[in-house]
Design a protein around this motif. Structure first.
Motif, PDB file in Angstrom:
ATOM      1  N   ARG A  78      43.816  21.187 -44.641  1.00  0.00           N
ATOM      2  CA  ARG A  78      44.060  21.058 -43.198  1.00  0.00           C
ATOM      3  C   ARG A  78      45.549  21.243 -42.893  1.00  0.00           C
ATOM      4  NH1 ARG A  78      41.043  20.952 -38.311  1.00  0.00           N
ATOM      5  NH2 ARG A  78      42.520  20.249 -36.733  1.00  0.00           N
ATOM      6  N   THR A 132      47.192  24.335 -40.700  1.00  0.00           N
ATOM      7  CA  THR A 132      48.051  24.051 -39.557  1.00  0.00           C
ATOM      8  C   THR A 132      49.402  24.720 -39.717  1.00  0.00           C
ATOM      9  OG1 THR A 132      46.942  21.929 -39.188  1.00  0.00           O
ATOM     10  CG2 THR A 132      49.128  22.208 -38.210  1.00  0.00           C
ATOM     11  N   GLU A 173      49.416  16.328 -40.325  1.00  0.00           N
ATOM     12  CA  GLU A 173      48.088  16.420 -40.945  1.00  0.00           C
ATOM     13  C   GLU A 173      48.156  15.892 -42.382  1.00  0.00           C
ATOM     14  OE1 GLU A 173      45.421  17.293 -39.448  1.00  0.00           O
ATOM     15  OE2 GLU A 173      46.248  18.146 -37.600  1.00  0.00           O
ATOM     16  N   ASP A 205      37.902  22.831 -42.282  1.00  0.00           N
ATOM     17  CA  ASP A 205      39.324  22.470 -42.314  1.00  0.00           C
ATOM     18  C   ASP A 205      40.221  23.576 -41.785  1.00  0.00           C
ATOM     19  OD1 ASP A 205      38.981  19.918 -43.386  1.00  0.00           O
ATOM     20  OD2 ASP A 205      38.892  20.699 -45.446  1.00  0.00           O
TER      21      ASP A 205
END
Length: 226
Positions: free
Chosen positions: A90, A94, A85, A210
């Motif tokens: 974001r 993750t 990513e 996000d």
């Protein structure tokens, strides 16, 4: 010919080390690093005690190799997938989803290897504690660095002290989910942690769009296991 033979022996030795440290990391995640013995690992791996001892040179060598192997697993399971990513919120979302999954999916039987072993060695100075501490410093520092980048990119609204504080809170939520899940034999703490992490990031200015990975983590933890 001698080079080929030597290379073959080295390859077999490397494979044997990997086999032993994989067993060792799983045992240590449940029983701590002090639970590792040459005899225990010989039995688990099907090797002789002398062979295991020759590979690591003693218990401390075995413990250090186990910490290094567990760090490689953590990086492969948590950090590397998040790097797919773009840097910013974001990637942070993750990575935090991956660290919750790493514990919930029991990559190691005792949940997070480093939470288990930190409690085991935190008051025992020496190379093994230094190795565990070194990995955790790297992990904490990496998360802080990602938060700082998100601030610089205008994705979060935090001052330097706020970055440190948020990193501490996000890691604390993950650690609490790990410990409570193990004790209560429940996945629900991971869902609670994912939602709390999401709310902390939104409070810091993150765009909810996000944070989908954290919604996915909460959903996964809320579903009954097959």
């Amino acid at each position: 010919m001698s080079t080929i033979v030597e290379d073959g022996r080295r390859a077999r030795g490397d494979a044997s080390r990997r086999l032993v440290v994989n067993h060792a990391a799983d045992i240590a995640s449940v029983e701590g690093l002090d639970g590792l013995t040459i005899g225990r690992l010989a039995e688990a791996s099907g090797m002789s005690k002398s062979s295991v001892a020759a590979l690591f040179g003693g218990k401390e060598g075995l413990q250090l190799a186990t910490v290094a192997a567990a760090a490689e697993v953590f990086t492969a399971d948590v950090v590397e997938p998040a790097r797919a990513e773009p840097r910013g919120v974001r990637r942070i979302a993750t990575m935090l989803r991956r660290v919750l999954d790493y514990s919930r999916e029991r990559v190691f039987s005792g949940g997070c290897f480093f939470m288990a072993t930190a409690a085991d060695v935190d008051s025992k100075p020496g190379p093994v504690r230094d190795a565990v501490q070194g990995h955790l410093r790297t992990w904490y520092g990496y998360l802080e660095a990602q938060l700082r980048h998100a601030v610089e990119a205008g994705q979060l609204a935090l001052d330097p002290e706020g970055v440190e504080q948020l990193a501490f809170e996000l890691i604390s939520l993950n650690n609490e989910a790990n410990g409570r899940s193990l004790l209560m034999r429940s996945d629900r703490p991971y869902a609670l942690a994912a939602r709390a992490i999401r709310e902390r990031l939104i409070a810091a200015g993150a765009d909810p769009a996000d944070l989908a990975p954290l919604d996915q983590a909460a959903d996964a933890a809320s579903r009954p296991r097959a």
